[in-house]
Scaffold this active site. Structure first.
Site, PDB file in Angstrom:
ATOM      1  CE1 TYR A 189       8.746   5.546  -8.591  1.00  0.00           C
ATOM      2  CE2 TYR A 189       7.877   5.004  -6.425  1.00  0.00           C
ATOM      3  CZ  TYR A 189       8.580   4.640  -7.557  1.00  0.00           C
ATOM      4  OH  TYR A 189       9.117   3.394  -7.661  1.00  0.00           O
ATOM      5  CG  ASN A 232      -2.888   3.552   1.047  1.00  0.00           C
ATOM      6  OD1 ASN A 232      -3.312   4.387   0.281  1.00  0.00           O
ATOM      7  ND2 ASN A 232      -1.596   3.353   1.217  1.00  0.00           N
ATOM      8  N   GLY A 233      -1.556   3.565   4.398  1.00  0.00           N
ATOM      9  CA  GLY A 233      -1.044   4.713   5.131  1.00  0.00           C
ATOM     10  C   GLY A 233      -0.226   4.271   6.322  1.00  0.00           C
ATOM     11  CB  CYS A 278      -1.278  -0.570   1.625  1.00  0.00           C
ATOM     12  SG  CYS A 278      -0.380  -1.308   2.970  1.00  0.00           S
ATOM     13  N   GLY A 296       2.095  -2.105  -3.842  1.00  0.00           N
ATOM     14  CA  GLY A 296       2.645  -3.067  -2.891  1.00  0.00           C
ATOM     15  C   GLY A 296       2.809  -4.414  -3.543  1.00  0.00           C
TER      16      GLY A 296
END
Length: 514
Positions: free
Chosen positions: A287, A147-148, A46, A72
C-alpha cells in the site's frame, strides 16, 4: 533574527487547519453522501528527503517532498544550511501549498537541506511537532527528520524528563535530539550512533549538521531509505520516486542497520549494529510506496499486479467485470483481470478536484445522497456481476459504502477481493492502525465480515500468497522475510512502551505530554 551556525534563523509558522487524521471519529457506515474511499485506510506517518552540496538545495527538497506527499499530508518542513546559519520553514498542510511560493524558498538559502512530510502517529498535528526538528548542540546545529515509530519512545522520554530534559514537542523524534545531545562521545557521528543504540522500533532518518548530511536505517530495515545522486550531489530519500521527479540517479538502498555520512570528503558507510537479516515492512509493497517506486530492488507496481494474480488463483470469482477500488486497488485489479481473463473496467470514478476545504453540504443535501469524491460508473456495473478489488480492509466501514454504491448503480452481484491478508493486529512501527477491537478481521470471521460489508462473497490473499507474489515459495516462520505482524501477530522488535504501561497505548506521547 540572525543567528550563528549553531542557531536557527527563521521558522515559518503559518498553518492551515489540520485535515482529518489520527484520533478523528470513525466515518458512519450509513449515508454515503460523501464517499471518501480514503476514509478507512491505513496511513503511514512520514517521508524524508535530504540533499548535500547543491546550489538549489531547498527547491529540490521541496520537489522531492512533493513526490513523497502520499506518505504524509498533514504537514511539511524544510531546514537548510548556508554555511553560517540554519534556516527553517515548517508548515501545516500540503507541500504544494506550503512551498510553491518563491519567497518561501528564498528564505531557505544554502547548498544543503533536509525535508519531511508528516502524518502523525505520535503527537497531535501541531506546528511544534512538524519536522525536521532542530536543536543547538555544543557541536553545532542539528536537524533531524524521522520516518517510522520508536516502540520505546515513551519510555525514553520519561527517563529523559526525569533527568531534567525539557521537551518542546509531543513526537517521539525529539527523543533522538536529546540522546545525541547527552552522548559523551567525542565525534558527532559517534554521538549520533550512540543515540541510535538506545532506540527500538522502526526508523529511517535524515539529519543535517553544519558539516554533514546523515542517513540511518533501523537494524531490521523496516522503513525504507535510498541513496541517489543529482549532478554529483548526494541525495537521501524515502523512495525512488523522489529521485525520479528531479532527474536524479538511483545509487542504492541504504542497508538495514547502516548509517551513512555525506560530507566534503564523500560518502562513508558505518555498520554499528550486529549483523541481522533485513525484515522490511510488507505494507510498503501492498500500500504505502508509490506504484512507480522501486523498493528493495522490486517494482512496487509489478508486485501489486502479481498480488492480484495470485489472489485470482487462490480465490476466483464467476463475474462479468473486474472493478478496482481507486486508486489503491488498481494494480491488483489489473493483475486479477489478466489472470482470470475477466475484463477490467473503471466502475468507480474518482473526482480529483474535490479538496478538503470544499463547501460542506447541508443536512438536506446530505439526505439526497450526494457523492462528491467518488461515484459509480453505472454503464459498467448495471446488470453485471462484478468483482471489486482493493488492497486492504481495515475497519470495513468504507467497504460497506462501496458495496452499497455498486448495488445502487444496479450491480447484480458484488464480490469483494482483498489483495492482502486479513489485518488482525495493530501496528507500532509508524502505520496508523486502530486498536485491535476496531479491526474488522480481529472481531469477525470471514462470513461475519462478508455479512458486515454486504458482499455476495469475500476473500483475502493468503499470507503465503503475499510471499509468493514477492518471489518466495512461502513465509519462513523461523526467519520471516518481511515485517508482517499486522497479519501474523509476529512483532519483530520489543514493544517496550506497551509492555511497561498498564492500560496505556503504545502511541501515547501526546496524552503523556498534555
Amino acid at each position: 533574527m540572525d543567528c550563528d551556525s549553531q542557531g536557527l534563523e527563521t521558522e515559518g509558522e503559518k498553518g492551515a487547519a489540520a485535515p482529518h487524521g489520527h484520533g478523528a471519529p470513525l466515518p458512519e457506515t450509513r449515508g454515503a453522501f460523501d464517499l471518501d474511499l480514503n476514509g478507512d485506510r491505513l496511513r503511514e506517518e512520514c517521508g524524508v528527503f535530504g540533499i548535500y552540496n547543491h546550489p538549489e538545495a531547498a527547491a529540490i527538497t521541496a520537489i522531492g517532498l512533493h513526490a513523497l506527499q502520499h506518505r504524509g499530508q498533514e504537514a511539511a518542513g524544510i531546514v537548510s544550511y548556508d554555511g553560517r546559519r540554519f534556516h527553517s520553514e515548517r508548515r501545516l498542510g500540503l507541500v504544494g501549498d506550503a512551498f510553491s511560493d518563491a519567497n518561501v524558498i528564498a528564505r531557505l538559502p544554502g547548498d544543503s537541506a533536509v525535508g519531511h512530510v508528516r502524518y502523525s502517529t505520535t503527537g497531535e498535528t501541531l506546528l511544534r511537532n512538524v519536522q525536521p526538528l532542530f536543536a543547538e548542540l555544543d557541536a553545532g546545529g542539528f536537524a533531524v527528520g524521522h520516518n517510522g515509530n520508536l516502540t520505546n519512545g515513551l519510555t525514553l522520554r520519561k527517563q529523559l524528563v526525569r533527568e531534567g530534559a525539557i521537551t518542546q514537542s509531543t513526537t517521539d523524534t525529539e527523543v533522538i535530539l536529546h540522546l545525541v545531545a547527552r552522548s559523551k562521545k567525542p565525534r558527532f557521528i559517534d554521538r549520533f550512533i550512540d543515540a541510535l543504540r538506545a532506540l527500538e522500533g522502526a526508523y529511517s532518518l535524515v539529519a543535517l549538521t553544519n558539516k554533514k548530511l546523515i542517513g540511518a536505517r533501523d537494524p531490521l530495515g523496516i522503513r525504507p531509505l535510498v541513496l541517489g545522486s543529482l549532478e554529483g550531489s548526494p541525495i537521501l530519500a524515502s523512495e525512488t520516486c523522489a529521485l525520479d521527479i528531479i532527474g536524479a540517479r538511483y545509487v542504492r538502498d541504504i542497508e538495514n542497520g547502516e548509517v551513512i555520512v555525506i560530507d566534503e570528503e564523500g560518502v562513508q558507510s558505518f555498520k554499528p549494529f550486529p549483523e541481522m537479516a533485513a525484515r522490511p515492512c510488507i505494507f510498503e509493497y501492498i500500500y504505502f510506496a508509490r506504484p512507480d517506486s522501486v523498493v528493495g530492488g522490486r517494482s512496487v507496481y509489478q508486485v501489486r499486479k502479481k498480488m492480484g494474480q495470485v489472489l485470482a488463483e487462490e480465490s476466483p470469482a464467476n463475474a462479468d467485470v473486474i472493478v478496482p477500488v481507486p486508486d489503491s486497488g488498481v494494480p491488483a485489479a489489473i493483475g486479477f483481470s489478466q489472470l482470470s481473463g475477466i475484463p477490467y473496467e473503471l466502475g468507480i470514478i474518482r473526482n480529483h478536484y474535490v479538496g478538503r476545504t470544499f463547501i460542506q453540504p447541508t443536512q438536506s443535501i446530505r439526505d439526497q445522497g450526494v457523492r462528491m469524491k467518488h461515484s459509480a460508473n453505472r454503464s459498467v456495473v448495471e446488470g453485471k456481476s462484478i468483482v471489486l478489488v482493493d488492497d486492504s480492509l481495515v475497519r470495513g466501514t468504507t467497504s460497506v459504502k462501496i458495496v452499497q454504491m455498486m448495488r445502487d448503480a444496479g450491480a447484480k452481484e458484488v464480490h469483494f477481493r482483498i489483495a492482502s491478508p486479513p489485518i488482525t493486529h495493530p501496528d507500532y512501527y509508524g502505520i496508523d492502525t486502530p486498536d485491535r477491537d476496531k479491526l474488522l478481521a480481529a472481531t469477525h470471521d470471514l462470513e461475519g465480515m462478508r455479512r458486515y460489508i454486504g458482499a455476495d462473497s469475500l476473500a483475502f490473499l493468503s499470507v503465503n500468497g503475499v510471499y509468493r507474489a514477492m518471489g518466495y515459495e512461502a513465509r519462513d516462520p523461523a526467519k520471516p522475510q518481511f515485517t508482517d505482524h499486522c497479519f501474523t501477530g509476529d512483532y519483530p522488535t520489543p514493544l517496550t512502551d506497551r509492555a511497561g504501561a498498564v492500560g496505556q497505548q503504545q502511541l501515547s506521547l501526546l496524552a503523556e505530554a498534555s
